[in-house]
Design a protein around this motif. Structure first.
Motif, PDB file in Angstrom:
ATOM      1  N   LEU B 305       0.873  -1.182   0.000  1.00 27.50           N
ATOM      2  CA  LEU B 305       0.000   0.000   0.000  1.00 27.50           C
ATOM      3  C   LEU B 305       0.904   1.225   0.000  1.00 27.50           C
ATOM      4  O   LEU B 305       1.828   1.312   0.811  1.00 27.50           O
ATOM      5  N   ASP B 309      -1.589   4.898  -3.739  1.00 29.27           N
ATOM      6  CA  ASP B 309      -2.810   4.078  -3.625  1.00 29.27           C
ATOM      7  C   ASP B 309      -3.850   4.791  -2.768  1.00 29.27           C
ATOM      8  O   ASP B 309      -5.032   4.852  -3.102  1.00 29.27           O
ATOM      9  N   ARG B 312      -5.512   7.805  -4.391  1.00 28.86           N
ATOM     10  CA  ARG B 312      -6.553   7.359  -5.334  1.00 28.86           C
ATOM     11  C   ARG B 312      -7.795   6.914  -4.585  1.00 28.86           C
ATOM     12  O   ARG B 312      -8.908   7.261  -4.956  1.00 28.86           O
ATOM     13  N   LEU B 313      -7.594   6.110  -3.536  1.00 29.84           N
ATOM     14  CA  LEU B 313      -8.741   5.578  -2.795  1.00 29.84           C
ATOM     15  C   LEU B 313      -9.601   6.702  -2.215  1.00 29.84           C
ATOM     16  O   LEU B 313     -10.825   6.625  -2.225  1.00 29.84           O
ATOM     17  N   GLU B 316     -11.663   7.651  -5.057  1.00 28.11           N
ATOM     18  CA  GLU B 316     -12.517   6.594  -5.606  1.00 28.11           C
ATOM     19  C   GLU B 316     -13.690   6.206  -4.707  1.00 28.11           C
ATOM     20  O   GLU B 316     -14.691   5.688  -5.190  1.00 28.11           O
ATOM     21  N   ARG B 326     -18.798   0.944  -9.915  1.00 25.40           N
ATOM     22  CA  ARG B 326     -19.515  -0.242  -9.451  1.00 25.40           C
ATOM     23  C   ARG B 326     -20.927  -0.338 -10.016  1.00 25.40           C
ATOM     24  O   ARG B 326     -21.673  -1.225  -9.619  1.00 25.40           O
ATOM     25  N   PHE B 342     -15.995  -2.460  -2.184  1.00 22.77           N
ATOM     26  CA  PHE B 342     -14.859  -1.929  -2.940  1.00 22.77           C
ATOM     27  C   PHE B 342     -13.603  -1.862  -2.063  1.00 22.77           C
ATOM     28  O   PHE B 342     -12.526  -2.330  -2.441  1.00 22.77           O
ATOM     29  N   LEU B 343     -13.754  -1.313  -0.866  1.00 19.64           N
ATOM     30  CA  LEU B 343     -12.604  -1.176   0.034  1.00 19.64           C
ATOM     31  C   LEU B 343     -12.059  -2.540   0.441  1.00 19.64           C
ATOM     32  O   LEU B 343     -10.849  -2.748   0.510  1.00 19.64           O
ATOM     33  N   GLU B 345     -12.213  -5.374  -1.213  1.00 11.95           N
ATOM     34  CA  GLU B 345     -11.480  -5.961  -2.344  1.00 11.95           C
ATOM     35  C   GLU B 345     -10.104  -5.328  -2.509  1.00 11.95           C
ATOM     36  O   GLU B 345      -9.125  -6.018  -2.766  1.00 11.95           O
ATOM     37  N   ARG B 346     -10.054  -4.001  -2.366  1.00  9.24           N
ATOM     38  CA  ARG B 346      -8.794  -3.317  -2.594  1.00  9.24           C
ATOM     39  C   ARG B 346      -7.780  -3.542  -1.466  1.00  9.24           C
ATOM     40  O   ARG B 346      -6.584  -3.553  -1.697  1.00  9.24           O
ATOM     41  N   LEU B 347      -8.290  -3.675  -0.242  1.00 10.16           N
ATOM     42  CA  LEU B 347      -7.377  -3.645   0.910  1.00 10.16           C
ATOM     43  C   LEU B 347      -7.083  -5.003   1.521  1.00 10.16           C
ATOM     44  O   LEU B 347      -6.155  -5.146   2.308  1.00 10.16           O
TER      45      LEU B 347
END
Lengths: 354, 354
Positions: B305, B309, B312-313, B316, B326, B342-343, B345-347
């Motif tokens: 991370l 990143d 962007r988050l 986003e 989404r 979303f969070l 999946e990303r984290l």
């Protein structure tokens, strides 16, 4: 001592019992005093010793107590006394006093006979799940057996005499520990608790008088011990509990149907904090763990976490247990860090597969 | 449109810039109005169209704008307009108005020229990290270039004339977005913010006027545009920021030295909630994500991370971006659930290896 002690103490948690999704445990206790002896609080050390010896003699005389284990409170460290209280085997009152105080424990720790508490004898049966009648039956048998050897202070008008008048009469206190996340989440719990209190029942937290309800756990017991038979006391408690269990079940069902994501969110957030915190105090940990119980019901943890695991954890995260298991100092900050490490190790494997 | 739009909009985040552990981004904007034309708010549609066309002609006449992309606000859905605002490329004011409004965007979205905002022209340069001078230099070049084609309303006594007197003079607003978790955690932030405000600087949250500071993110800009040269404005802002950055760095160092577990706890709890929540609103997500920035500095996430990143988050997870990425409906509850998914999946891959 303390290592074996904390293992012994949790034995009564061996299974989860009926309706364990709502009822964590059921307890019944009787308060008794020896006839012709002063109440403990006005006793001399010699008086207390006589009471101690008389109870020890009665217990050693009876085969049903042959496997019982006597623990003399004066032999224990403060941390070890905490372990007994945290496992619900002795009262906070007995934890504070040591002089000639003892507890006789059944091999599975489901029965404890405290000596020289506020009353000379406080005997308790504790079982998992919704089994108030069983706890009552067991403790009556203990009482009947002790009666063969000891003469209890009894008035034909009042019943059993006790140090505090609130216990006089039957000396019976029956209680259950309930998990009520549905009624907490839908906001009904406070109103219901008030109604229950108005009908002569006490509502307390996880650790009895003075402890606030922690998380979604509520302890409910009879207030009245006088002017009713033991059977009537049990009946009226069960009447209230049966209704409460139905209402909790309904509340959960509505939440699951109407706000499934809200419930899931509450469960997984609790899990996230338990697994990631680096410092956590007992009250917060109890609250979060109690939310995980709901996750079990929703099938979130598959078989990797059970009601039994959670019941153990609720006890193991208490300071005394933690100090014994993790060899951690008494400083609050160190203990909070050790508690977080312990919880992370235990819970991290409940992989998030949903 | 919206899919490519949200990708275009985040391009200025391409790198993180100097001092990116504390300074997220630097911005400079100039407010300009065409001489001899009514201010936008008292204009007829024909007036607005004339302004729009004049600016479009100026931009198409100059080679340095040849790669610029014009977006006509009336062609966008409300969600698409949100995307532009969330990426800090248009103001909330421009988002609300569509009639003859447009924005000319540089290919990397680091320059935007808004047309028919409160003023006829609002031109902005935005860059990552602590680069106020660079943003100022860039926007001055844009201004100089446009001046070759457009005559701006200017008074020799007051300077550039603007719709709102708070922008009159230089029309310059320079600002930075700061991440101040050290000063938030040690409790000094409020006092410092008050001092800064008393010296003529504005302190706001992530999304400008009216937005409270969210998480540990603070936007600081000059209030005064009149009676000072652009250079003086930039100098005094940098003077305050240089000091603030030193104080934040000191605060972090003290926390890391004196309360390492407290800091770790705050970081990992934020991570736990971000990864496990099933519903989360933007404000909470911003607060938690901003705590993760500190984890990067502490090496908790290794290279999994980065500041980039996180930058962007932060954009986003805003509603417009989320709806575009989404394909989620506008209902708040659905969006909060989509944001949590979303969070997660990303984290989730930032494995907890500490």
């Amino acid at each position: 001592m303390s290592e074996s002690l904390h293992i012994l103490c949790d034995r009564w948690l061996g299974n989860t019992g009926p309706q364990s999704d709502i009822v964590v445990s059921s307890r019944a206790r009787l308060a008794r005093n020896l006839a012709g002896a002063r109440f403990a609080r006005s006793s001399t050390p010699e008086d207390l010793k006589r009471v101690h010896d008389a109870v020890a003699a009665a217990i050693s005389a009876e085969p049903i107590f042959s496997e019982f284990h006597e623990i003399v409170l004066a032999d224990l460290s403060a941390a070890e006394r905490s372990i007994l209280r945290e496992a619900h085997l002795i009262s906070p009152e007995l934890e504070r006093h040591t002089k000639h105080c003892a507890v006789h424990l059944a091999p599975d720790a489901s029965i404890s006979v405290m000596v020289n508490e506020e009353d000379h004898i406080r005997m308790q049966a504790i079982v998992t799940g919704y089994r108030v009648r069983e706890a009552h039956r067991v403790i009556n048998e203990v009482d009947d057996t002790l009666t063969r050897h000891l003469q209890f202070a009894f008035s034909s008008r009042l019943g059993y005499l006790t140090a505090c008048p609130t216990n006089t009469g039957t000396g019976l206190r029956a209680s259950v520990m309930l998990h009520l996340p549905g009624l907490v989440m839908n906001g009904d719990v406070e109103k219901i608790i008030r109604e229950i209190a108005e009908h002569g029942f006490a509502v307390r937290g996880l650790y009895g008088e003075g402890s606030n309800c922690t998380g979604d756990l509520y302890q409910i017991s009879n207030e009245v011990t006088l002017g009713k038979s033991e059977e009537e006391i049990i009946e009226s408690l069960l009447g209230v509990l049966d209704q409460l269990i139905v209402r909790e079940r309904d509340a959960r069902q509505s939440l699951f149907n109407e706000k499934p994501v809200f419930v899931e969110d509450a469960i997984w957030r609790s899990y996230g904090t338990l697994v990631q915190a680096r410092m956590i105090n007992s009250a917060e940990a109890i609250g979060l763990l109690s939310r995980l119980r709901l996750g079990i019901e929703r099938g979130h943890f598959h078989d990797r976490l059970t009601h039994h695991d959670l019941n153990r954890l609720l006890i193991e995260i208490q300071p005394g247990h933690l100090m014994a298991m993790r060899k951690v100092a008494e400083e609050t900050e160190l203990r909070d860090a050790a508690r977080a490490d312990f919880l992370r190790e235990r819970l991290i494997d409940i992989a998030n597969s949903n």
